[in-house]
Design a protein around this motif. Sequence first.
Motif, short mmCIF file in Angstrom:
data_model
loop_
_atom_site.label_atom_id
_atom_site.label_comp_id
_atom_site.label_asym_id
_atom_site.label_seq_id
_atom_site.Cartn_x
_atom_site.Cartn_y
_atom_site.Cartn_z
N ASP A 79 0.83 -1.20 0.00
CA ASP A 79 0.00 0.00 0.00
C ASP A 79 0.86 1.26 0.00
N ASP A 80 0.36 2.31 -0.66
CA ASP A 80 1.08 3.59 -0.67
C ASP A 80 1.25 4.13 0.74
N THR A 81 2.43 4.68 1.01
CA THR A 81 2.64 5.39 2.26
C THR A 81 2.01 6.77 2.18
N VAL A 82 1.22 7.13 3.17
CA VAL A 82 0.60 8.45 3.26
C VAL A 82 1.15 9.13 4.51
N ILE A 83 1.77 10.27 4.32
CA ILE A 83 2.38 11.02 5.42
C ILE A 83 1.44 12.15 5.81
N ILE A 90 0.37 13.79 2.40
CA ILE A 90 1.29 13.67 1.27
C ILE A 90 1.26 12.22 0.82
N GLY A 91 0.91 12.00 -0.43
CA GLY A 91 0.82 10.64 -0.93
C GLY A 91 -0.59 10.09 -0.92
N GLY A 92 -1.54 10.92 -0.50
CA GLY A 92 -2.94 10.50 -0.46
C GLY A 92 -3.68 10.94 -1.72
N LYS A 93 -4.96 11.22 -1.57
CA LYS A 93 -5.79 11.58 -2.72
C LYS A 93 -5.56 13.02 -3.17
N GLU A 94 -5.15 13.88 -2.23
CA GLU A 94 -4.96 15.28 -2.57
C GLU A 94 -3.56 15.52 -3.15
N LEU A 95 -3.46 16.50 -4.04
CA LEU A 95 -2.18 16.88 -4.63
C LEU A 95 -1.40 17.75 -3.65
N ALA A 286 4.20 16.03 -14.87
CA ALA A 286 4.51 15.24 -13.67
C ALA A 286 3.24 14.70 -13.03
N VAL A 287 2.23 15.55 -12.90
CA VAL A 287 0.97 15.12 -12.31
C VAL A 287 0.30 14.06 -13.20
N ALA A 288 0.35 14.28 -14.51
CA ALA A 288 -0.23 13.32 -15.44
C ALA A 288 0.46 11.97 -15.35
N ALA A 289 1.76 11.98 -15.02
CA ALA A 289 2.52 10.73 -14.90
C ALA A 289 2.27 10.02 -13.57
N GLY A 290 1.55 10.69 -12.65
CA GLY A 290 1.22 10.06 -11.38
C GLY A 290 1.93 10.60 -10.16
N ALA A 291 2.63 11.74 -10.30
CA ALA A 291 3.32 12.33 -9.15
C ALA A 291 2.32 12.73 -8.07
N ASP A 292 2.75 12.62 -6.83
CA ASP A 292 1.90 13.01 -5.70
C ASP A 292 1.92 14.51 -5.46
N GLY A 293 2.80 15.22 -6.15
CA GLY A 293 2.86 16.66 -5.98
C GLY A 293 4.05 17.26 -6.70
N VAL A 294 4.18 18.58 -6.60
CA VAL A 294 5.28 19.29 -7.26
C VAL A 294 5.86 20.33 -6.31
N VAL A 295 7.07 20.74 -6.62
CA VAL A 295 7.77 21.79 -5.88
C VAL A 295 7.99 22.95 -6.84
#
Length: 333
Positions: A79-83, A90-95, A286-295
């Motif tokens: 399962d994905d780690t959600v922090i 971070i790593g959940g449903k929200e960007l 990056a988001v389209a590729a599945g990234a959990d977020g951007v800086v």
Amino acid sequence: MIVILKENPEESQLNSLIAWLETQRIHVHPTVGANQTILGLVGDTSRVDMDMISSLDIVEAVKRVQEPFKNVNRKFHPDDTVIRIGDTEIGGKELTIIAGTGMLESREQLFAVAEAAKKSGVSFLRGSVFGPRSSPYSYQGMRVEGIRLLLEARETFGIPVISEIMDASQLPLFEDIDILQVGSRNMQNYSLLKALGKTDKTVLLKRNMSATYEDLLMSAEYLLAGGNRNVILCERGIRTFETHTRSTIDISAVPVLKQLSHLPVLVDPGDAVGRASLVPPIAQAAVAAGADGVVVQVHGDAGQAGSGSAQAVTPSTLTGLTEKLNKLKAVLA
């Protein structure tokens, strides 16, 4: 090695198995998922009798893991780690969108960017206070005073903060910072990684521009091996023969790292290409590729930024970009 347990394993048998493995000097890392429980075995598992473990009533399967990274491996933790930091995941449903200054220069600069970040719905406010600069004559940051300003901005605008740590000796100074960034230059600073592994601080680990995926994951392994599970991977570009951009963004890193590891993956477009005009399209990719977020680096007057001016976007660009990224995330969900 991983041991996949049957559904609802008998507790006494499970405890007996773990106790026996520990007598074999094997560290056991249980992961309870939505559908199954997995025991990750770390250590010299060559002496462990796979057939004997497989014969136990509570065991469904036993598999050897060939990759050198264990704790960060998705096979150990399906399962994905959600922090969670406050109300933010971070790593959940929200960007997750991290935005702010490159090198913090003044209170006025930081507060102007923080206000824009708050209005744009940014998740975390960034500000570097110790400068990992190539030249010893370049601006080195506000140091301790910068940390004080970051904490003041967090209190004023209600946004958690992230800043880059350079050395293990600085840990006491960063005690109240929400996320500690380990920059690409320090990705293989193993003494720093070991020190951070002994804490519960969330760590954003940036890929070195010459590092392979395995190199990055092995650096993350240092953190998890020390007991710290709050780790985020960050792609920030690799060195190639191309000179049009600072480095080459590796979008394929996002799906590859997501397949290999359970840790959240972010992308820093500006650090990679060094050009503000390219930040929005690469962030969307990056988001389209599945990234959990951007800086994203932001500056009210990017042309006057003390460092990283070429990659800093304006507050108005940040607002439009945040809206586009959240819409894209919603479509892909």
